[in-house]
Design a protein around this motif. Structure first.
Motif, mmCIF file in Angstrom:
data_model
loop_
_atom_site.group_PDB
_atom_site.id
_atom_site.type_symbol
_atom_site.label_atom_id
_atom_site.label_comp_id
_atom_site.label_asym_id
_atom_site.label_seq_id
_atom_site.Cartn_x
_atom_site.Cartn_y
_atom_site.Cartn_z
ATOM 1 N N ILE A 94 54.855 -69.292 38.347
ATOM 2 C CA ILE A 94 56.189 -70.497 38.076
ATOM 3 C C ILE A 94 56.111 -70.459 36.270
ATOM 4 O O ILE A 94 55.188 -70.507 35.557
ATOM 5 C CB ILE A 94 55.795 -71.895 38.443
ATOM 6 C CG1 ILE A 94 55.875 -71.985 39.910
ATOM 7 C CG2 ILE A 94 56.898 -72.792 37.772
ATOM 8 C CD1 ILE A 94 56.001 -73.077 40.548
ATOM 9 N N GLY A 95 57.426 -70.302 35.974
ATOM 10 C CA GLY A 95 57.513 -70.449 34.540
ATOM 11 C C GLY A 95 57.728 -69.307 33.873
ATOM 12 O O GLY A 95 57.158 -68.062 34.284
ATOM 13 N N PRO A 96 58.185 -69.126 32.375
ATOM 14 C CA PRO A 96 58.276 -68.128 31.897
ATOM 15 C C PRO A 96 56.732 -67.649 31.432
ATOM 16 O O PRO A 96 56.035 -68.381 30.885
ATOM 17 C CB PRO A 96 58.974 -68.243 30.500
ATOM 18 C CG PRO A 96 58.871 -69.705 30.294
ATOM 19 C CD PRO A 96 58.867 -70.176 31.950
ATOM 20 N N TRP A 103 53.366 -66.063 30.014
ATOM 21 C CA TRP A 103 52.824 -65.650 28.613
ATOM 22 C C TRP A 103 52.060 -64.266 28.418
ATOM 23 O O TRP A 103 52.493 -63.491 29.678
ATOM 24 C CB TRP A 103 51.573 -66.718 28.105
ATOM 25 C CG TRP A 103 51.788 -67.895 27.456
ATOM 26 C CD1 TRP A 103 52.868 -68.140 26.576
ATOM 27 C CD2 TRP A 103 51.390 -69.208 27.622
ATOM 28 N NE1 TRP A 103 52.707 -69.396 26.174
ATOM 29 C CE2 TRP A 103 51.825 -70.020 26.709
ATOM 30 C CE3 TRP A 103 50.157 -69.689 28.587
ATOM 31 C CZ2 TRP A 103 51.551 -71.587 26.774
ATOM 32 C CZ3 TRP A 103 49.777 -70.951 28.396
ATOM 33 C CH2 TRP A 103 50.456 -71.790 27.429
ATOM 34 N N THR A 106 47.628 -75.809 23.851
ATOM 35 C CA THR A 106 48.085 -76.759 24.711
ATOM 36 C C THR A 106 47.798 -78.150 24.713
ATOM 37 O O THR A 106 47.318 -78.180 23.267
ATOM 38 C CB THR A 106 47.395 -76.113 26.189
ATOM 39 O OG1 THR A 106 47.588 -76.750 27.193
ATOM 40 C CG2 THR A 106 45.652 -76.209 25.738
ATOM 41 N N LEU A 163 51.795 -78.388 41.355
ATOM 42 C CA LEU A 163 51.932 -79.460 40.463
ATOM 43 C C LEU A 163 51.485 -80.926 40.614
ATOM 44 O O LEU A 163 50.250 -81.098 40.125
ATOM 45 C CB LEU A 163 53.436 -79.598 39.760
ATOM 46 C CG LEU A 163 53.386 -80.291 38.456
ATOM 47 C CD1 LEU A 163 52.764 -79.722 37.597
ATOM 48 C CD2 LEU A 163 55.011 -80.406 38.093
ATOM 49 N N SER A 208 51.050 -67.673 33.634
ATOM 50 C CA SER A 208 51.820 -68.867 33.546
ATOM 51 C C SER A 208 51.594 -70.185 32.729
ATOM 52 O O SER A 208 50.460 -70.550 33.052
ATOM 53 C CB SER A 208 52.237 -69.172 35.157
ATOM 54 O OG SER A 208 52.590 -70.465 35.218
ATOM 55 N N PRO A 209 52.435 -70.436 31.808
ATOM 56 C CA PRO A 209 51.908 -71.551 31.050
ATOM 57 C C PRO A 209 51.993 -72.797 31.818
ATOM 58 O O PRO A 209 51.400 -73.755 31.682
ATOM 59 C CB PRO A 209 53.159 -71.620 29.822
ATOM 60 C CG PRO A 209 54.268 -70.874 30.544
ATOM 61 C CD PRO A 209 53.562 -69.742 31.260
ATOM 62 N N ALA A 210 53.016 -72.938 32.909
ATOM 63 C CA ALA A 210 52.835 -74.133 33.861
ATOM 64 C C ALA A 210 51.507 -74.237 34.642
ATOM 65 O O ALA A 210 50.922 -75.347 34.660
ATOM 66 C CB ALA A 210 54.105 -73.743 34.862
ATOM 67 N N SER A 233 48.732 -75.277 32.369
ATOM 68 C CA SER A 233 48.866 -76.831 31.683
ATOM 69 C C SER A 233 48.284 -77.868 32.795
ATOM 70 O O SER A 233 48.063 -78.869 32.272
ATOM 71 C CB SER A 233 50.415 -76.979 31.442
ATOM 72 O OG SER A 233 51.083 -77.240 32.553
#
Length: 405
Positions: free
Chosen positions: A48-50, A52, A347, A18, A57-59, A62
């Motif tokens: 990481i993250g739920p 798509w 997004t 991140l 990973s949406p994280a 992003s």
């Protein structure tokens, strides 16, 4: 244009998850050419993250737009030699491994400065590059705890709370961007690079500088005041008949207007509420009184009535409600990008350009190794060497429609 301000600047991004990716993404938004250096299996942030569609990973999506992916095994001598060659043509290097990891691979600042004296080398870590805490691991939640931030959140006598968005990571990433921009200016004026030491701990302390200033002045730890501002009252969320709203009316003129609107002249003359300092001191009593008034009408009714009297207010909205608001539509931040695996994805994009500029097209986060061959050629690695690296399994080259998302 701001989106072209770093055109020609080459960034090698070794960061993951991140804070580092936020920094490199912002540099890419400003026009820099950013190559994401990751292991052949992809960096950990991709998991990481739920997910798509198809595990994307949406994280990861992003914070990795606008970058090129080069998948290379830095555990091999050939991989490290290749990176050292690329550094000769780079302007910026970003990494957020634990302190000492890059140096152990022969890719620390001292080694690479000898290769490229103008290199801006940005290290992002939990506690910085020097001192007893340097090797202490830390992630966003740990930093929120140890920096004092968690102790200020919530209501009196409540459990410690964490800001649910990764504020330490985000703050660290954006401050690292500022540091890199300053260092690039120094290269232009003085002709030498430098090693930047950005810690999430220091970044989170900087985020709290007003609160710490108040602490240094009073010697008292901040009280937990929920949605309220500790220095102003009323400046907090109140329950309405059908929801919640934020009301900010501590300015004398707005406080008087609120008292008139509520048809509660006793409030205006009550010594407990005569000044902002007095209202802060008697916040709990005032909150109960105002809550009783606000519970009589809906949020929409109150927003109209308060706004008509220039009293600052807003409904407390969920994400589902936010994206339907006029403010969100007018912000210009919403984007839809075409991803090779996830398809069309909603997004947020870069939103710091001129107010009259059209929303730019965004490039989605890359697939693992999507640009490996292209980027090696871009940095001058000859075709025979690239072929040898590929045959030895040192690099991974994936088509745009394949690979780890």
């Amino acid at each position: 244009m701001i989106r072209d301000s770093l055109k020609g600047v080459r960034v090698l991004d070794f960061s993951h998850v991140l804070a580092g990716p936020v920094c490199s993404m912002t540099l890419a938004d400003l026009g820099a050419h950013v190559v994401k250096i990751e292991p052949p299996g992809g960096e950990i942030g991709r998991q990481i993250g739920p997910p798509w569609q198809n595990g994307v990973s949406p994280a990861f999506m992003s914070v990795n737009r606008g970058k090129y992916s080069l998948a290379i095994d830095l555990k091999t001598d050939a991989g490290r030699r290749t990176i050292a060659t690329m550094v000769r043509k780079a302007d910026v290097l970003i990494e957020n491994f634990r302190p000492g990891v890059m140096a152990a691979m022969g890719l620390g600042y001292d080694a690479l400065r000898a290769v490229n004296p103008k290199l801006v080398y940005c290290s992002i870590s939990a506690f910085g590059q020097r001192g007893e805490s340097t090797k202490r691991p830390g992630v966003d939640g740990v930093i929120q705890a140890v920096s004092g931030l968690m102790s200020t959140l919530g209501t009196a006598h409540g459990d410690p709370l964490k800001v649910p968005v990764p504020v330490a990571d985000m703050m660290g990433g954006y401050l690292a961007t500022i540091a890199v921009l300053g260092a690039l200016h120094s290269v232009r004026t003085k002709g030498i690079g430098q090693h930047l030491d950005v810690s999430l701990y220091n970044s989170t302390l900087m985020l709290q500088q007003i609160a710490f200033a108040a602490f240094f002045a009073s010697g008292a730890d901040p009280e937990k005041v929920g949605s309220a501002a500790p220095y102003a009252c009323p400046n907090e969320a109140f329950r309405t008949r059908d929801g919640w709203m934020m009301v900010v009316a501590y300015h004398p003129g707005r406080w008087n207007a609120l008292c008139e609107l509520l048809d509660a002249p006793g409030l205006e003359t009550d010594a407990r509420f005569a000044t902002n300092d007095a209202r802060v001191h008697h916040r709990a009593q005032l909150h109960d009184i105002l809550d009783a008034h606000f519970a009589r009408r809906s949020t929409a009714e109150w927003i109209d009535m308060l706004s008509a009297r220039d009293i600052l207010c807003a409904p407390v909205t969920t994400y589902r409600e936010v994206i339907e608001t006029t403010e969100y539509r007018e912000s210009g931040i919403a984007r839809t990008v075409a991803h090779p695996v996830a398809g069309r994805v909603r997004t947020h994009g870069f939103a710091l350009g001129p107010s009259d500029a059209p929303a730019p097209d965004e490039t989605p986060a890359p697939m693992t190794g999507q640009h490996t061959l292209e980027m090696l050629g871009f940095y001058g690695i000859d075709e025979d060497e690239v072929a040898a690296l590929l045959n030895a399994g040192v690099i991974r080259a994936s088509a745009a429609h394949a690979g780890t998302a």
